[in-house]
Write a protein that holds these residues in place. Sequence first.
Motif, short mmCIF file in Angstrom:
data_model
loop_
_atom_site.label_atom_id
_atom_site.label_comp_id
_atom_site.label_asym_id
_atom_site.label_seq_id
_atom_site.Cartn_x
_atom_site.Cartn_y
_atom_site.Cartn_z
N THR A 1 125.95 54.85 9.45
CA THR A 1 125.20 54.85 8.19
C THR A 1 124.80 56.27 7.81
N LEU A 2 124.51 57.11 8.80
CA LEU A 2 124.21 58.51 8.52
C LEU A 2 125.43 59.18 7.89
N TYR B 1 124.01 43.48 5.24
CA TYR B 1 122.98 44.24 4.54
C TYR B 1 122.50 43.49 3.30
N GLU B 2 123.44 42.97 2.54
CA GLU B 2 123.07 42.21 1.34
C GLU B 2 122.19 41.01 1.69
N GLU C 1 115.62 49.81 10.13
CA GLU C 1 115.45 49.93 11.59
C GLU C 1 116.54 49.16 12.33
N ARG C 2 116.88 47.99 11.82
CA ARG C 2 117.91 47.16 12.46
C ARG C 2 119.31 47.72 12.31
N ALA D 1 123.65 52.74 -0.64
CA ALA D 1 125.12 52.67 -0.68
C ALA D 1 125.72 52.76 0.72
N ALA D 2 125.13 53.61 1.55
CA ALA D 2 125.64 53.77 2.92
C ALA D 2 125.45 52.50 3.74
N PHE D 3 124.26 51.91 3.67
CA PHE D 3 124.02 50.67 4.42
C PHE D 3 124.95 49.57 3.91
N ASP D 4 125.20 49.53 2.63
CA ASP D 4 126.11 48.55 2.06
C ASP D 4 127.55 48.80 2.53
#
Length: 139
Positions: free
Chosen positions: A55-56, A31-32, A48-49, A21-24
């Motif tokens: 995101t944290l 991300y998708e 990694e990218r 959810a955070a990366f999204d």
Amino acid sequence: MMGHWGVKSYEHDDAAEALDAAFDRVHGATYEELMDDDCPLTLEQVQERLANPATLAAAIEVLRETIGQPFDAWDEVERLTFAGIVVRHAELNVPIPDDVRIQAIDCLEHEEIDWDEATLRRLRKEKELKLIKSLFQPT
């Protein structure tokens, strides 16, 4: 533990969902696109990218929203999820704010979950604690 597939703090459903959810939230369409089945990158490579302080923060916020209680009221699995989010970002070389790092250390040091692979978990937890503690930079 339900929904747990390994001995790393983030290798369970709650942590995976918060990280996803955070990366999204932070990276949206990028991300998708990277997570699409046609993309040759692994989840590890995608994280990694894209991992960064945003995101944290977003993963921790997703967790807080999901739990809906103050940190002091969190159960062992919720605390493990928090620590897992921090550990994963630390592994990805994301700077960890001291207050977050200290909370994650506390969560790991006071973990009381019974693991099927207790020895492997103890060794992994020691490795995670060493990593997070090494991030402290005295001024």
